[in-house]
Design an enzyme around this catalytic site. Structure first.
Site, PDB file in Angstrom:
ATOM      1  N   HIS A 115       0.811  -1.227   0.000  1.00 15.00           N
ATOM      2  CA  HIS A 115       0.000   0.000   0.000  1.00 15.00           C
ATOM      3  C   HIS A 115       0.842   1.274   0.000  1.00 15.00           C
ATOM      4  CE1 HIS A 115       0.795  -0.742   4.323  1.00 15.00           C
ATOM      5  NE2 HIS A 115       0.814   0.568   4.418  1.00 15.00           N
ATOM      6  N   HIS A 179       3.818   7.969  13.844  1.00 11.55           N
ATOM      7  CA  HIS A 179       2.941   6.817  14.057  1.00 11.55           C
ATOM      8  C   HIS A 179       3.751   5.587  14.427  1.00 11.55           C
ATOM      9  CE1 HIS A 179       4.201   6.000   9.929  1.00 11.55           C
ATOM     10  NE2 HIS A 179       3.390   4.973   9.747  1.00 11.55           N
TER      11      HIS A 179
END
Ligand code: A1EG2
Ligand code: FE2
Length: 313
Positions: A115, A179
């Protein structure tokens, strides 16, 4: 105009665990605006920097950097699957140019990507095979990691290569910002996951793929409820970083230590090196200026989510 810079966070959780409609609409407007900008620019070639998440690159051989002359996206989390349109000769020439410039990049004639590569292509140009793309992998999760400085030098060399081509080039940096999704680590994984990280994860059986996907989705739901279940997002760090990229202050990032980034903003924040490389490639065309910027921490996507567009000054 010869070059356009578009940096964009990615998250495979898009469409799986979404923020409230007002936020989702806001992000969709940002993406639509970026796509329109790209469309108006009408790129003849894309240089795409992205990390991988143990879908195409494993610890059997883990390069810091790799350029593909051919690439295939696996379609994880429902992102686009299939072959990217890679100009093989240009990619191979890019490898030689970068090596001559002193950065020993790896080459793949059969690069498997996830992705990280597929999502920005889908969002910005619509398809994987729409525009020729030179795919560049930067190892952003499998320690030991390359430094910020090396990412900048890789980008600079590729930018100088692109400048020789006399084409309209869209330069994309995919990933970040702060993150730390639940990506396994070799040092602490059990033996089954260790085998996967060593290479057996390249072709996961369907049920294991589904279990892996579900594990990330579950983690996102928990994170929305309680932001101490993973390393918290760090908007302050993200804003500081965005300002460095926006102002072309890339050299000052050379002094950022990998340990510091992991500690302050989370272990997957190293994906921002794809922004650094992309910005350095853009800077090789001459001074650039920020055209638009977006930022919002989005726990649903386990991402400090940002977008930044820059054009030649
Ligand atoms: O594929 C995985 O296991 C990790 C996925 C993942 C989750 C949240 C944000 C990201 O940027 C990301 O890549
Ligand atoms: Fe990622």
């Amino acid at each position: 105009m010869k070059a356009l810079l578009q940096c964009l966070s990615h998250s495979p959780l898009v469409g799986h665990v979404d923020p409230e409609p007002s936020v989702l609409n806001e992000v969709n407007r940002v993406i639509r605006h970026s796509r329109e900008r790209v469309n108006a620019f009408d790129p003849e070639l894309i240089l795409l920097f992205s990390p991988d998440h143990y879908n195409g690159f494993f610890y059997d051989i883990m390069p810091s950097f790799c350029i593909g002359t051919s690439a295939y996206a696996i379609g994880d989390f429902g992102t686009a699957a299939g072959h990217l349109k890679v100009p093989a000769k240009l990619s191979e020439d890019a490898v030689q140019y970068v090596m001559d410039a002193g950065v020993d990049v790896a080459l793949s004639h059969k690069m498997q990507v996830d992705h990280g590569f597929a999502q920005p292509l889908e969002f910005l140009v619509g398809h994987l095979d729409q525009v020729p793309v030179i795919p560049v992998f930067i190892n952003s999760v499998a320690v030991p990691l390359p430094s910020f400085q090396r990412a900048r030098l890789l980008g600079d060399a590729l930018g100088r290569y692109l400048a020789t081509l006399n084409k309209r080039v869209l330069i994309i940096g995919s990933g970040g910002l702060s993150h730390q999704p639940p990506v396994p680590e070799l040092a602490t994984a059990d033996s089954r996951i260790q085998e996967r990280l060593l290479g057996s994860g390249r072709n996961l059986p369907t049920e294991e793929r589904q279990a892996r996907t579900q594990r990330v989705i579950d983690a996102a739901h928990r994170f929305v409820d309680n932001q101490n279940t993973l390393h918290p997002l760090n908007p302050e760090w993200d804003q500081w970083f965005l300002e460095r990229i926006a102002t072309g202050d890339l050299m000052s990032l050379d002094n950022v230590s990998n340990q510091d980034v992991s500690d302050k903003a989370g272990k997957s924040t190293h994906e921002v090196k794809n922004w650094v490389a992309a910005a350095a490639a853009m800077a090789a065309f001459g001074p650039y200026q920020e055209e638009s910027r977006y930022y919002r921490p989005i726990p649903e996507w386990i991402a400090g989510y940002g977008a930044l567009t820059a054009v030649p000054a």
